[in-house]
Design a protein around this motif. Structure first.
Motif, mmCIF file in Angstrom:
data_model
loop_
_atom_site.group_PDB
_atom_site.id
_atom_site.type_symbol
_atom_site.label_atom_id
_atom_site.label_comp_id
_atom_site.label_asym_id
_atom_site.label_seq_id
_atom_site.Cartn_x
_atom_site.Cartn_y
_atom_site.Cartn_z
ATOM 1 N N GLN A 45 -44.838 -60.798 -35.938
ATOM 2 C CA GLN A 45 -44.190 -59.623 -35.368
ATOM 3 C C GLN A 45 -45.190 -58.876 -34.491
ATOM 4 O OE1 GLN A 45 -43.093 -56.817 -38.390
ATOM 5 N NE2 GLN A 45 -41.913 -55.526 -37.019
ATOM 6 N N PHE A 46 -44.790 -58.574 -33.271
ATOM 7 C CA PHE A 46 -45.634 -57.833 -32.323
ATOM 8 C C PHE A 46 -45.995 -56.462 -32.884
ATOM 9 C CE2 PHE A 46 -46.921 -56.690 -28.011
ATOM 10 C CZ PHE A 46 -46.777 -55.321 -28.016
ATOM 11 N N ILE A 47 -47.298 -56.113 -32.789
ATOM 12 C CA ILE A 47 -47.729 -54.788 -33.220
ATOM 13 C C ILE A 47 -48.099 -53.939 -32.014
ATOM 14 C CG2 ILE A 47 -49.379 -53.461 -34.572
ATOM 15 C CD1 ILE A 47 -49.895 -55.929 -36.241
ATOM 16 N N ILE A 48 -49.056 -54.421 -31.241
ATOM 17 C CA ILE A 48 -49.571 -53.644 -30.127
ATOM 18 C C ILE A 48 -50.282 -54.574 -29.161
ATOM 19 C CG2 ILE A 48 -51.801 -53.132 -31.227
ATOM 20 C CD1 ILE A 48 -51.583 -50.287 -30.008
ATOM 21 N N ASP A 49 -50.308 -54.223 -27.899
ATOM 22 C CA ASP A 49 -51.004 -55.035 -26.922
ATOM 23 C C ASP A 49 -51.945 -54.166 -26.084
ATOM 24 O OD1 ASP A 49 -48.245 -55.400 -24.460
ATOM 25 O OD2 ASP A 49 -49.183 -53.636 -25.367
ATOM 26 N N ILE A 50 -52.830 -54.824 -25.347
ATOM 27 C CA ILE A 50 -53.763 -54.110 -24.493
ATOM 28 C C ILE A 50 -54.151 -55.026 -23.336
ATOM 29 C CG2 ILE A 50 -55.814 -54.838 -25.805
ATOM 30 C CD1 ILE A 50 -56.991 -52.028 -25.221
ATOM 31 N N MET A 54 -58.276 -51.786 -19.927
ATOM 32 C CA MET A 54 -58.316 -50.693 -20.894
ATOM 33 C C MET A 54 -59.324 -51.026 -21.996
ATOM 34 S SD MET A 54 -54.213 -50.175 -21.281
ATOM 35 C CE MET A 54 -54.343 -48.682 -22.257
ATOM 36 N N ASP A 55 -59.850 -49.974 -22.633
ATOM 37 C CA ASP A 55 -60.756 -50.155 -23.761
ATOM 38 C C ASP A 55 -60.078 -49.820 -25.092
ATOM 39 O OD1 ASP A 55 -63.313 -48.685 -21.750
ATOM 40 O OD2 ASP A 55 -62.918 -50.812 -22.109
ATOM 41 N N LYS A 56 -59.035 -49.021 -24.991
ATOM 42 C CA LYS A 56 -58.421 -48.518 -26.218
ATOM 43 C C LYS A 56 -56.953 -48.233 -25.953
ATOM 44 C CE LYS A 56 -58.906 -44.550 -29.387
ATOM 45 N NZ LYS A 56 -59.730 -43.336 -29.654
ATOM 46 N N VAL A 64 -55.874 -50.276 -31.035
ATOM 47 C CA VAL A 64 -56.572 -51.505 -30.662
ATOM 48 C C VAL A 64 -57.735 -51.125 -29.750
ATOM 49 C CG1 VAL A 64 -54.918 -51.930 -28.785
ATOM 50 C CG2 VAL A 64 -56.374 -53.781 -29.603
ATOM 51 N N LEU A 65 -58.889 -51.702 -30.049
ATOM 52 C CA LEU A 65 -60.090 -51.490 -29.252
ATOM 53 C C LEU A 65 -60.513 -52.814 -28.644
ATOM 54 C CD1 LEU A 65 -62.167 -49.215 -31.653
ATOM 55 C CD2 LEU A 65 -60.743 -48.498 -29.740
ATOM 56 N N LEU A 66 -60.899 -52.766 -27.394
ATOM 57 C CA LEU A 66 -61.322 -53.961 -26.680
ATOM 58 C C LEU A 66 -62.734 -53.778 -26.164
ATOM 59 C CD1 LEU A 66 -60.726 -56.723 -25.355
ATOM 60 C CD2 LEU A 66 -59.750 -55.461 -23.416
ATOM 61 N N ASN A 67 -63.622 -54.669 -26.536
ATOM 62 C CA ASN A 67 -64.995 -54.667 -26.045
ATOM 63 C C ASN A 67 -65.211 -55.974 -25.283
ATOM 64 O OD1 ASN A 67 -67.782 -54.902 -25.660
ATOM 65 N ND2 ASN A 67 -68.231 -53.766 -27.530
ATOM 66 N N LYS A 68 -65.106 -55.878 -23.964
ATOM 67 C CA LYS A 68 -65.182 -57.081 -23.144
ATOM 68 C C LYS A 68 -66.605 -57.628 -23.069
ATOM 69 C CE LYS A 68 -63.059 -54.855 -19.807
ATOM 70 N NZ LYS A 68 -62.478 -53.717 -20.570
ATOM 71 N N THR A 69 -67.567 -56.757 -23.278
ATOM 72 C CA THR A 69 -68.965 -57.184 -23.193
ATOM 73 C C THR A 69 -69.274 -58.260 -24.221
ATOM 74 O OG1 THR A 69 -69.610 -54.990 -22.413
ATOM 75 C CG2 THR A 69 -71.356 -56.412 -23.272
ATOM 76 N N LEU A 73 -62.219 -57.831 -30.150
ATOM 77 C CA LEU A 73 -60.986 -57.049 -30.248
ATOM 78 C C LEU A 73 -60.875 -56.561 -31.687
ATOM 79 C CD1 LEU A 73 -58.481 -56.657 -28.277
ATOM 80 C CD2 LEU A 73 -57.460 -58.574 -29.474
ATOM 81 N N SER A 74 -60.456 -55.332 -31.880
ATOM 82 C CA SER A 74 -60.244 -54.863 -33.243
ATOM 83 C C SER A 74 -58.932 -54.103 -33.352
ATOM 84 C CB SER A 74 -61.405 -53.973 -33.705
ATOM 85 O OG SER A 74 -61.402 -52.753 -32.998
ATOM 86 N N LEU A 75 -58.374 -54.165 -34.537
ATOM 87 C CA LEU A 75 -57.144 -53.437 -34.853
ATOM 88 C C LEU A 75 -57.464 -52.473 -35.977
ATOM 89 C CD1 LEU A 75 -54.011 -53.168 -34.537
ATOM 90 C CD2 LEU A 75 -53.851 -54.788 -36.462
ATOM 91 N N GLN A 76 -57.221 -51.207 -35.735
ATOM 92 C CA GLN A 76 -57.441 -50.201 -36.758
ATOM 93 C C GLN A 76 -56.095 -49.707 -37.250
ATOM 94 O OE1 GLN A 76 -59.955 -47.192 -35.024
ATOM 95 N NE2 GLN A 76 -61.628 -48.616 -34.644
#
Lengths: 113, 113
Positions: A45-50, A54-56, A64-69, A73-76
């Motif tokens: 089931q879809f929760i969230i996308d990014i 975007m970073d957050k 959702v936090l995204l660190n491209k470096t 990816l993290s889900l809080q």
């Protein structure tokens, strides 16, 4: 179903605590990411996308936090509830207008009442 | 599940027999996918379709064929089932390919004995 949870990393949290689920993705060119939740015996089931520009991104109780470096990816999940118990996995898209989503193997979240 | 149904939900079949799984959608989405989900592997793409009569292989297509004669139906056939095809099969739909989420069905649990 239940077999989905076998062999997966497991995160166990107390009800009411915050949960952080992590995902390392594979392609630095990936431009879109999704978090899915899969309860026992059900489909993902879809929760969230990014998107990669975007970073957050925040949803209802989820961030959702995204660190491209470091390609991370993290889900809080805030104030985790028993109903949040499930397998969570990320998916990435790296093919521009073409290409299919690539799914990670997932993390099993167990919420203790 | 948002206008996508899979049938049957459960099936037990014997080695060597043909099996067809059905995915039906009422969303008029162009893209449809078949995945299998196994412990330790996550979701793996079998075949996908980008329109009526337009299909392509995924990463684990050997032993499987698909057909899409109508927008709403996507069939997955195991020509001669083997025990290694025991799995949970998920169908997914998407409005467009690429940076867009999928909606999944509830899955078919197939056991080959």
């Amino acid at each position: 179903g239940e077999s989905v949870g076998l062999h997966l990393p497991t995160l166990s949290v107390q009800e009411g605590d915050n949960s952080i689920i992590n995902c390392a993705y594979s392609n630095s060119a990936s431009d879109y990411f999704i978090w899915y939740k899969q309860e026992s015996g059900k489909g993902p089931q879809f929760i969230i996308d990014i998107r990669s520009n975007m970073d957050k991104r925040q949803g209802q109780r989820v961030t959702v936090l995204l660190n491209k470096t470091v390609k991370h990816l993290s889900l809080q999940i805030a104030a985790t509830q028993p109903g949040d118990s499930a397998v969570y996995f990320c998916a990435e898209h790296s093919g521009g207008s073409q290409g299919n989503l690539i799914f990670g193997k997932g993390t099993k979240l167990s919420v203790k009442p | 599940d948002a206008g996508i149904t899979q049938s049957p939900r459960h099936k037990v079949t014997e080695t060597g027999t043909p099996v067809t799984l059905r995915c039906h959608q009422t969303e008029n989405h162009r893209y449809m996918y078949w995945y299998r989900q196994d412990p330790g592997h996550g979701l793996r793409l079998i075949h996908y379709s980008y329109g009526v009569k337009d299909t392509d292989k995924g990463e684990v297509s050997d032993g499987y064929s698909v057909s899409r004669s109508k927008t709403e139906d996507f069939l997955l056939t195991l020509e001669s089932a083997t025990s290694s095809q025991t799995s949970v099969y998920f169908c997914a739909i998407s409005e467009r390919q690429g940076d867009y989420g999928y909606t999944f069905g509830s899955g078919t649990r197939l056991t080959v004995v």
